[in-house]
Design a protein around this motif. Structure first.
Motif, PDB file in Angstrom:
ATOM      1  N   PHE A   1      25.315  38.262  38.226  1.00 45.98           N
ATOM      2  CA  PHE A   1      25.915  39.569  37.983  1.00 45.98           C
ATOM      3  C   PHE A   1      24.870  40.673  38.077  1.00 45.98           C
ATOM      4  O   PHE A   1      25.100  41.723  38.701  1.00 45.98           O
ATOM      5  CB  PHE A   1      26.575  39.576  36.603  1.00 45.98           C
TER       6      PHE A   1
ATOM      7  N   ASN B   1      23.776  41.073  41.754  1.00 42.47           N
ATOM      8  CA  ASN B   1      24.798  41.732  42.565  1.00 42.47           C
ATOM      9  C   ASN B   1      24.874  43.234  42.299  1.00 42.47           C
ATOM     10  O   ASN B   1      25.381  43.995  43.128  1.00 42.47           O
ATOM     11  CB  ASN B   1      26.169  41.105  42.316  1.00 42.47           C
TER      12      ASN B   1
ATOM     13  N   SER C   1      33.797  37.912  25.003  1.00 40.57           N
ATOM     14  CA  SER C   1      32.582  37.765  25.800  1.00 40.57           C
ATOM     15  C   SER C   1      31.468  37.066  25.028  1.00 40.57           C
ATOM     16  O   SER C   1      31.311  37.298  23.822  1.00 40.57           O
ATOM     17  CB  SER C   1      32.080  39.137  26.265  1.00 40.57           C
TER      18      SER C   1
ATOM     19  N   LYS D   1      30.889  49.496  40.187  1.00 39.70           N
ATOM     20  CA  LYS D   1      32.321  49.769  40.065  1.00 39.70           C
ATOM     21  C   LYS D   1      32.781  49.892  38.619  1.00 39.70           C
ATOM     22  O   LYS D   1      33.956  49.806  38.321  1.00 39.70           O
ATOM     23  CB  LYS D   1      33.127  48.670  40.775  1.00 39.70           C
TER      24      LYS D   1
ATOM     25  N   PRO E   1      35.773  47.588  35.775  1.00 46.24           N
ATOM     26  CA  PRO E   1      36.284  46.388  36.461  1.00 46.24           C
ATOM     27  C   PRO E   1      35.215  45.334  36.693  1.00 46.24           C
ATOM     28  O   PRO E   1      35.497  44.143  36.695  1.00 46.24           O
ATOM     29  CB  PRO E   1      36.825  46.949  37.775  1.00 46.24           C
ATOM     30  N   LYS E   2      33.962  45.777  36.864  1.00 47.07           N
ATOM     31  CA  LYS E   2      32.870  44.820  37.027  1.00 47.07           C
ATOM     32  C   LYS E   2      32.646  44.022  35.740  1.00 47.07           C
ATOM     33  O   LYS E   2      32.396  42.822  35.775  1.00 47.07           O
ATOM     34  CB  LYS E   2      31.576  45.555  37.409  1.00 47.07           C
TER      35      LYS E   2
ATOM     36  N   GLN F   1      34.917  43.449  33.456  1.00 45.96           N
ATOM     37  CA  GLN F   1      36.059  42.553  33.360  1.00 45.96           C
ATOM     38  C   GLN F   1      35.842  41.311  34.222  1.00 45.96           C
ATOM     39  O   GLN F   1      36.181  40.195  33.826  1.00 45.96           O
ATOM     40  CB  GLN F   1      37.332  43.283  33.785  1.00 45.96           C
ATOM     41  N   TYR F   2      35.285  41.512  35.390  1.00 45.54           N
ATOM     42  CA  TYR F   2      35.003  40.395  36.293  1.00 45.54           C
ATOM     43  C   TYR F   2      33.974  39.457  35.682  1.00 45.54           C
ATOM     44  O   TYR F   2      34.122  38.227  35.740  1.00 45.54           O
ATOM     45  CB  TYR F   2      34.505  40.936  37.628  1.00 45.54           C
ATOM     46  N   LEU F   3      32.948  40.019  35.055  1.00 50.10           N
ATOM     47  CA  LEU F   3      31.917  39.208  34.409  1.00 50.10           C
ATOM     48  C   LEU F   3      32.538  38.351  33.305  1.00 50.10           C
ATOM     49  O   LEU F   3      32.268  37.148  33.222  1.00 50.10           O
ATOM     50  CB  LEU F   3      30.839  40.118  33.816  1.00 50.10           C
TER      51      LEU F   3
ATOM     52  N   GLN G   1      35.642  37.458  33.032  1.00 55.41           N
ATOM     53  CA  GLN G   1      36.535  36.479  33.651  1.00 55.41           C
ATOM     54  C   GLN G   1      35.763  35.236  34.086  1.00 55.41           C
ATOM     55  O   GLN G   1      36.245  34.109  33.939  1.00 55.41           O
ATOM     56  CB  GLN G   1      37.243  37.105  34.842  1.00 55.41           C
ATOM     57  N   LEU G   2      34.552  35.420  34.571  1.00 58.39           N
ATOM     58  CA  LEU G   2      33.725  34.299  35.012  1.00 58.39           C
ATOM     59  C   LEU G   2      33.295  33.395  33.855  1.00 58.39           C
ATOM     60  O   LEU G   2      33.016  32.208  34.066  1.00 58.39           O
ATOM     61  CB  LEU G   2      32.481  34.815  35.744  1.00 58.39           C
TER      62      LEU G   2
ATOM     63  N   LEU H   1      43.494  39.159  31.040  1.00 57.89           N
ATOM     64  CA  LEU H   1      42.501  38.151  31.407  1.00 57.89           C
ATOM     65  C   LEU H   1      42.605  36.899  30.536  1.00 57.89           C
ATOM     66  O   LEU H   1      42.405  35.785  31.019  1.00 57.89           O
ATOM     67  CB  LEU H   1      41.090  38.728  31.291  1.00 57.89           C
TER      68      LEU H   1
END
Length: 243
Positions: A21, A24, A122, A143, A146-147, A149-151, A153-154, A191
């Protein structure tokens, strides 16, 4: 970490997710500094959570939060060495119980007694001082939210679901779940719903409310409705006997 290895969440996998993360988002240099704090904090936070979980005979309520603040003062609801904060003041539980709760230790014992557990979405105690990224200020991310949230989610399978597996072994038939903050509900509810359904914590997303109020504190009337009056009566009687 907890001496019970069957309950240990492997931070190595969570560490690699975070490394990717950071990379990226072109934050590789910050990762080297942040991970030292994050790994040590994770171990200490998880140990405190397990200590309280082990003392619970039955889990009847789950309060969903985002992540501990932690930091240098180690602010966390399950840290008996730190005072209660706006997240959940002792007076908020006093209002529901109708009796005085004088210390953090008494507060934690009361939560154990009524079957209330706190569950973070988290695994990362990000904050504005110890890490280059956090949950509210995302200006360094390409971003924004949302980034984040993506973290999260992983990490759901390796962290959030692992805790749900433990909770499932002690959950009551009528277990109730609610969010501490409205914004966390809005940002992360979708999520975590699949995991909650999978582990039969909820039957529908419409069961999940929140107990926040304007200004950041707990809405005590909402809290009273979420917590079963019979359980609070038991807590009140036990507190009276201890006096």
């Amino acid at each position: 970490m907890s001496t019970n290895k069957t309950r240990t969440i492997n931070f190595e996998g969570l560490k690699e997710i975070l490394r990717d993360f950071y990379e990226n988002n072109e934050l590789e240099d910050s990762f080297k500094k942040d991970i030292i704090y994050l790994e040590k904090a994770f171990d200490e936070i998880y140990e405190l959570w397990i200590i309280n979980f082990d003392q619970m005979k039955e889990i009847k309520y789950i309060m969903i939060a985002e992540a501990p603040l932690w930091g240098r003062e180690k602010k966390y609801i399950y840290n008996p060495a730190t005072n209660n904060s706006q997240f959940f003041f002792r007076s908020d539980l006093e209002y529901v119980a109708g009796e005085k709760i004088l210390t953090k230790e008494q507060f934690l014992k009361a939560c154990i007694k009524i079957g209330l557990i706190f569950l973070d979405i988290s695994p990362y105690p990000l904050n504005q001082i110890d890490t280059v990224i956090n949950y509210r200020n995302t200006k360094n991310l390409t971003k924004g939210l949302p980034k984040i949230q993506y973290l999260i989610q992983l990490t759901l399978h390796d962290y959030f679901e692992k805790k749900l597996e433990l909770i499932s072994n002690k959950k009551s038939n009528g277990i109730k779940i609610f969010f501490r903050y409205q914004r966390v509900k809005e940002n992360f509810e979708d999520l975590i719903i699949p995991a909650l359904l999978k582990h039969e914590i909820i039957q529908s997303k419409y069961e999940m409310g929140e107990v926040s109020k304007a200004g950041g504190g707990i809405d005590r009337l909402k809290l009273s409705k979420r917590l079963n009056s019979c359980e609070i009566k038991v807590l009140r009687n036990n507190m009276i006997k201890q006096q």
